[in-house]
Design an enzyme around this catalytic site. Structure first.
Site, mmCIF file in Angstrom:
data_model
loop_
_atom_site.group_PDB
_atom_site.id
_atom_site.type_symbol
_atom_site.label_atom_id
_atom_site.label_comp_id
_atom_site.label_asym_id
_atom_site.label_seq_id
_atom_site.Cartn_x
_atom_site.Cartn_y
_atom_site.Cartn_z
ATOM 1 N N LYS A 221 -1.936 -2.798 -3.408
ATOM 2 C CA LYS A 221 -1.623 -2.507 -4.809
ATOM 3 C C LYS A 221 -2.881 -2.267 -5.644
ATOM 4 C CE LYS A 221 3.028 -4.180 -5.123
ATOM 5 N NZ LYS A 221 3.972 -5.218 -5.479
ATOM 6 N N ARG A 255 5.188 -9.545 1.991
ATOM 7 C CA ARG A 255 5.683 -8.161 2.098
ATOM 8 C C ARG A 255 4.466 -7.249 2.232
ATOM 9 N NH1 ARG A 255 6.551 -3.795 -1.155
ATOM 10 N NH2 ARG A 255 8.469 -2.641 -0.815
HETATM 11 N N1 HH2 Z 1 6.589 -4.032 -4.557
HETATM 12 C C1 HH2 Z 1 6.993 -2.763 -4.405
HETATM 13 C C2 HH2 Z 1 8.334 -2.473 -4.124
HETATM 14 N N2 HH2 Z 1 9.237 -3.465 -3.967
HETATM 15 N N3 HH2 Z 1 9.758 -5.763 -3.909
HETATM 16 C C3 HH2 Z 1 9.370 -7.042 -4.042
HETATM 17 N N4 HH2 Z 1 10.252 -8.037 -3.874
HETATM 18 N N5 HH2 Z 1 8.069 -7.362 -4.331
HETATM 19 C C4 HH2 Z 1 7.116 -6.427 -4.531
HETATM 20 O O1 HH2 Z 1 5.964 -6.794 -4.832
HETATM 21 C C5 HH2 Z 1 7.485 -5.053 -4.398
HETATM 22 C C6 HH2 Z 1 8.851 -4.745 -4.090
HETATM 23 C C7 HH2 Z 1 5.991 -1.650 -4.540
HETATM 24 O O2 HH2 Z 1 5.391 -1.382 -3.304
HETATM 25 P P1 HH2 Z 1 5.774 -0.187 -2.315
HETATM 26 O O3 HH2 Z 1 7.171 -0.354 -1.796
HETATM 27 O O4 HH2 Z 1 4.743 -0.110 -1.257
HETATM 28 O O5 HH2 Z 1 5.654 1.119 -3.195
HETATM 29 P P2 HH2 Z 1 6.701 2.049 -3.930
HETATM 30 O O6 HH2 Z 1 7.451 1.224 -4.920
HETATM 31 O O7 HH2 Z 1 5.849 3.107 -4.579
HETATM 32 O O8 HH2 Z 1 7.625 2.601 -2.883
#
Ligand code: HH2
Length: 277
Positions: A221, A255
């Site tokens: 992040k 995660r």
């Molecule tokens: N972060 C993201 C998405 N979902 N869910 C939880 N519970 N906690 C988090 O910190 C979290 C989440 C963002 O990360 P990512 O899925 O890699 O990116 P994007 O939202 O751009 O798909």
């Protein structure tokens, strides 16, 4: 709480578990486009399990800062073939969605957890999950992905996040959800500045006052990039370190994008802390 009810699984949270991220999106901040094709997403999911993922988190709508909402049909058309193909994968599947219709459909295809970045605040979200025995991850976010990074403000980020998560947990349990199904997540990067994110991580142990297992998502992040000065593709080792620090402060599910590296680091961390090694 050391056992998490998670659909047909019971997860033992005495050791921290690794949740591998599978983004079926063209635009995720860290891996957008790589696994947009369903076959690539399925292959990636299998690879993460081989690398040691204890569970997988499937997301079809990016919630990166500035992202706009995806129509329901589009989200489901991305998720559906991947969920179908992963029906027999030997780990629990979490689905990252805030839309009640997607929750219901995903549970119908065998999902074991719903991960809702809005903390089950949309109309119908609680009703969509209450009768199931899936796990529920309640995440904190200030405002919504489109606006959340425009000057987020808190008097005290830790106590405000804690108050929000315990209030949502209470609403869910009053609606009939058993406590053994709940996880809480402070939502790193969701309506928080870099300073606020590090304040939360530093004081992560305080979230344990709620009495529910904590899940964290720090992987690659902006809070990592802001300190290292590295682009997304070069944030793996710093992300692994942050994940271990979160585990040290009580996080039970990590995660992550970099599953193999996180699994190895956790093994070494556990060996250091276990005199029988
Ligand atoms: N972060 C993201 C998405 N979902 N869910 C939880 N519970 N906690 C988090 O910190 C979290 C989440 C963002 O990360 P990512 O899925 O890699 O990116 P994007 O939202 O751009 O798909």
């Amino acid at each position: 709480m050391t056992i998490l009810r998670c659909g047909r699984y019971e997860l033992d949270l005495r050791r921290p578990l690794v949740m591998g991220i599978v983004n079926i999106t063209p635009d995720s901040f860290s891996d957008g486009g790589k696994n947009f094709d369903p076959a690539a997403a399925v292959q990636h999911a299998h690879r993460l399990v081989e690398e040691g993922a204890d569970l997988l988190d499937l997301g079809a709508e990016s919630t990166r800062p500035g992202a706009t909402a995806l129509p329901l049909e589009e989200e489901w058309s991305r998720l559906h073939p991947v969920l179908e193909a992963l029906r027999d994968i030997p780990v629990p599947i979490s689905v990252d969605t805030y839309k009640p219709e997607v929750m219901r459909a995903a549970l119908g295809l065998g999902a074991s957890m719903i991960n809702d970045v809005y903390g089950f605040r949309f109309d119908g979200a609680i009703e969509a999950v209450v009768e199931n025995d899936c796990a529920l991850c309640i995440m904190h976010m200030q405002r919504d992905p489109r606006t959340m990074q425009a000057a987020p403000q808190y008097d005290d980020v830790v106590s405000e996040v804690t108050a929000f998560l315990s209030e949502r947990a209470m609403v869910l349990t009053e609606a009939g959800v058993d406590l053994t199904r709940l996880l809480i997540d402070p939502g790193f990067g969701f309506g928080k500045t870099v300073v606020q994110n590090y304040g939360l991580l530093r004081r992560l142990e305080e979230l344990q006052s709620i009495g529910l297992p904590v899940l964290v998502g720090l992987s690659r992040k902006n809070m990592i990039g802001a300190i290292t000065g590295k682009p997304v593709a070069e944030r793996s080792s710093a992300s692994v370190f942050a994940a271990i620090e979160a585990a040290r402060r009580g996080a039970r599910i990590l995660r992550v994008h970099d599953v193999a590296e996180t699994v190895d680091a956790l093994k070494v961390w556990q060996a250091i802390n276990n005199e029988n090694h």
